[in-house]
Scaffold this motif. Structure first.
Motif, short mmCIF file in Angstrom:
data_model
loop_
_atom_site.label_atom_id
_atom_site.label_comp_id
_atom_site.label_asym_id
_atom_site.label_seq_id
_atom_site.Cartn_x
_atom_site.Cartn_y
_atom_site.Cartn_z
N LYS A 168 0.84 -1.20 0.00
CA LYS A 168 0.00 0.00 0.00
C LYS A 168 0.87 1.25 0.00
O LYS A 168 0.60 2.23 -0.70
N ILE A 169 1.96 1.21 0.79
CA ILE A 169 2.89 2.35 0.84
C ILE A 169 3.59 2.51 -0.51
O ILE A 169 3.77 3.64 -1.00
N ARG A 170 3.99 1.39 -1.14
CA ARG A 170 4.63 1.46 -2.45
C ARG A 170 3.70 2.11 -3.47
O ARG A 170 4.12 2.95 -4.28
N ALA A 171 2.42 1.74 -3.43
CA ALA A 171 1.45 2.31 -4.36
C ALA A 171 1.35 3.82 -4.16
O ALA A 171 1.35 4.59 -5.14
N LYS A 172 1.31 4.26 -2.92
CA LYS A 172 1.21 5.70 -2.65
C LYS A 172 2.48 6.43 -3.04
O LYS A 172 2.43 7.59 -3.46
N ASN A 173 3.63 5.77 -2.91
CA ASN A 173 4.88 6.39 -3.33
C ASN A 173 4.91 6.61 -4.84
O ASN A 173 5.37 7.66 -5.32
N PHE A 174 4.40 5.66 -5.60
CA PHE A 174 4.33 5.82 -7.05
C PHE A 174 3.38 6.96 -7.42
O PHE A 174 3.66 7.75 -8.33
N LEU A 175 2.25 7.04 -6.72
CA LEU A 175 1.31 8.13 -7.00
C LEU A 175 1.92 9.48 -6.62
O LEU A 175 1.61 10.51 -7.24
N LEU A 176 2.81 9.45 -5.64
CA LEU A 176 3.51 10.67 -5.24
C LEU A 176 4.41 11.15 -6.38
O LEU A 176 4.52 12.37 -6.63
N ILE A 177 5.04 10.22 -7.08
CA ILE A 177 5.87 10.57 -8.24
C ILE A 177 5.03 11.23 -9.33
O ILE A 177 5.42 12.23 -9.93
N ALA A 178 3.84 10.65 -9.57
CA ALA A 178 2.95 11.23 -10.58
C ALA A 178 2.49 12.62 -10.16
O ALA A 178 2.38 13.53 -11.00
N GLU A 179 2.23 12.79 -8.87
CA GLU A 179 1.81 14.09 -8.36
C GLU A 179 2.93 15.13 -8.52
O GLU A 179 2.69 16.28 -8.89
N ARG A 180 4.16 14.70 -8.26
CA ARG A 180 5.31 15.59 -8.44
C ARG A 180 5.44 16.02 -9.91
O ARG A 180 5.73 17.18 -10.21
N ALA A 181 5.22 15.07 -10.82
CA ALA A 181 5.34 15.37 -12.25
C ALA A 181 4.33 16.44 -12.67
O ALA A 181 4.66 17.33 -13.46
N GLU A 182 3.10 16.36 -12.16
CA GLU A 182 2.09 17.35 -12.51
C GLU A 182 2.45 18.73 -11.96
O GLU A 182 2.20 19.75 -12.61
N ILE A 183 3.05 18.77 -10.77
CA ILE A 183 3.48 20.05 -10.20
C ILE A 183 4.60 20.65 -11.05
O ILE A 183 4.61 21.85 -11.35
N ILE A 184 5.56 19.80 -11.45
CA ILE A 184 6.66 20.27 -12.30
C ILE A 184 6.12 20.83 -13.61
O ILE A 184 6.54 21.91 -14.07
N LYS A 185 5.18 20.11 -14.20
CA LYS A 185 4.60 20.57 -15.47
C LYS A 185 3.90 21.92 -15.29
O LYS A 185 4.03 22.82 -16.13
N ASP A 186 3.16 22.08 -14.21
CA ASP A 186 2.42 23.33 -13.97
C ASP A 186 3.39 24.50 -13.81
O ASP A 186 3.14 25.60 -14.34
#
Length: 462
Positions: free
Chosen positions: A136-154
């Motif tokens: 479950k923690i691994r899954a959230k860590n991967f989603l954290l990477i995706a969230e970081r990517a969207e912030i970088i793009k913005d």
């Protein structure tokens, strides 16, 4: 020709994947890092991960022995009524316990227990429970990477929009300068009877239109700086001193594919978490074994028992207890808890987990299909933007040549002022369109990096 271009784009899809390098300067990298540090959404996700980590540690810590101390002091009193067979004394003939007998008793009690417990076998609940929590923690860590990517793009998108407006300002200012010179020449020509006021008025209208566009541009630029300040926490006066890149992104080959998307990895970890949860439920029939050791102290004191009986001299028979102490009292043993039948609760929970796992697997399959299509689309879009950018650059150069020719032709009286101003507008549009397509190409590159899970600071810094 169009078909050949599309075919070449399709071929490109099959031979390479991409990673960005040397597309951001040090100031932009610094601002992106500040944005990632400031993001409240990102902080919330990190805090949630910390909570999950604590829960995982708590599961594993079930095997750590526990030590408990409890103490009790109390005072008790009771009235006792008994009716037992009457007993006749052989010599005196006195009858004891005739009818109902009533006793009054009271006393004080102290009890203390020191108990140590240790789980020896959890029925595989701790093992599989902790593994499910880890996934479950691994899954959230991967989603954290995706969230970081969207912030970088913005943040990068905000850089590009600011720089696009700055380029627009430059284009407008240069047009204003050309029109001002043209207007001065026309006024001089009017004074000499070589031109009419109509030409001057048309240029004035064009100047006023540029002034209006410029005012709107400054307002939008101010809003973008405010947004960037909000995203990064850097004050406006500092941001206004910075210059940002607005050049086409150059991407190099990379081995990442859509399968490297963090969203897919998160779904894969989610499926594994349900696997472990299912194993945990399926092993719930196993017994739980626990070791226990205790040391206790007990003391009954100041206790007495008043009876209704009397001695031959008439004195009541009362019993007193000064102290009755038990210490040390040791206990060491192993206990077992076995749920033989839980009313089908575990069966229902297992069935529920199987359904949840099936849902997660279907979501993963659906996401794979959609992300594969999205990745192909982003690759096509990126290549198309590159081709269009070449065309827009050629259009800009052609418009610049047309403008120079129009300026010369107008001064020689070969074209009207309307045609001259129209050429000026066409040049402005061509330059601005070029920079708009640069911004679009950069966004297409970012989307392509996101589609392969490659949009990270490490991949885009100098």
């Amino acid at each position: 020709m169009k078909g050949i271009i599309l075919f070449s784009l399709f071929c490109c899809l099959t031979i390479y994947h991409l990673k960005a390098q040397n597309n951001l300067n040090s100031i932009e990298i610094e601002l992106i890092n500040k944005g990632l540090e400031k993001s409240y959404a990102l902080k919330k996700s990190i805090y949630e991960l910390e909570i999950d980590s604590i829960q995982t540690r708590s599961i594993r810590q079930n095997f750590i022995p526990t030590l408990e101390l409890d103490a009790l002091y109390g005072y008790g009193a009771s009235k006792i009524n008994i009716d037992i067979p009457t007993v006749q004394m052989p010599i005196t003939g006195i009858e004891l316990f005739e009818g109902e007998s009533e006793f009054d008793t009271q006393g004080q009690v102290v009890n203390t227990n020191l108990t140590a417990k240790a789980l020896l076998f959890s029925g595989m609940q701790v093992k599989y429970g902790s593994k499910a929590s880890e996934e479950k923690i691994r899954a959230k860590n991967f989603l954290l990477i995706a969230e970081r990517a969207e912030i970088i793009k913005d943040i990068i998108d905000t850089f590009d929009k600011i720089e696009l407006l700055k380029h627009s300002e430059i284009v407008i200012s240069k047009s204003e300068d050309r029109l001002a010179k043209e207007k001065a020449r026309v006024i001089n020509a009017i004074d000499n009877g070589l031109a009419i006021p109509y030409d001057r008025d048309k240029i004035t209208v064009a100047e006023l239109n540029l002034s209006s566009v410029k005012l709107e541009l400054y307002g939008n630029l101010r809003l973008l700086y405010l947004k960037l300040s909000m995203l990064t926490g850097v004050d406006l006066s500092t941001l206004e001193k910075y210059s940002f890149n607005l050049t086409p992104w150059k991407l190099e080959e990379d081995n990442n594919t859509f399968n490297d998307r963090p969203e897919l990895k998160a779904l894969d970890a989610s499926v594994k978490a349900y696997d472990y949860k299912l194993k945990m439920n399926q092993n719930s029939f196993l017994p739980k074994i626990q070791a226990q050791a205790s040391l206790s102290y007990s003391n009954l004191f100041n206790a007495n028992l008043e009876t209704p009986f009397s001695l031959p001299g008439g004195e009541n028979v009362n019993l007193e207890l000064n102290k009755f102490q038990l210490f040390p009292t040791y206990f060491v043993g192993v206990g077992m808890h076995w749920d033989l039948f839980d009313g089908l609760k575990n069966s229902n929970e297992t069935h529920k987990t199987q359904i949840e796992k099936s849902i997660a697997e279907e979501e993963k399959t659906d996401a794979e299909e959609k992300l594969m299509l999205f990745s192909k689309k982003m690759q096509v879009n990126y290549e198309v933007k590159n081709q269009q950018l070449i065309i827009k650059e050629q259009e800009m150069l052609a418009a610049e040549n047309s403008l120079n020719l129009a300026i010369k032709s107008y001064r020689e009286g070969l074209i009207s002022v309307t045609e001259r101003l129209q050429t000026e507008t066409e040049y402005q549009n061509a330059v601005l369109n070029y920079y708009k397509f640069v911004a679009q190409q950069r966004m297409a590159a970012l989307d392509l990096l996101i589609s392969t899970g490659s949009l990270e600071i490490e991949n885009i810094k100098n």
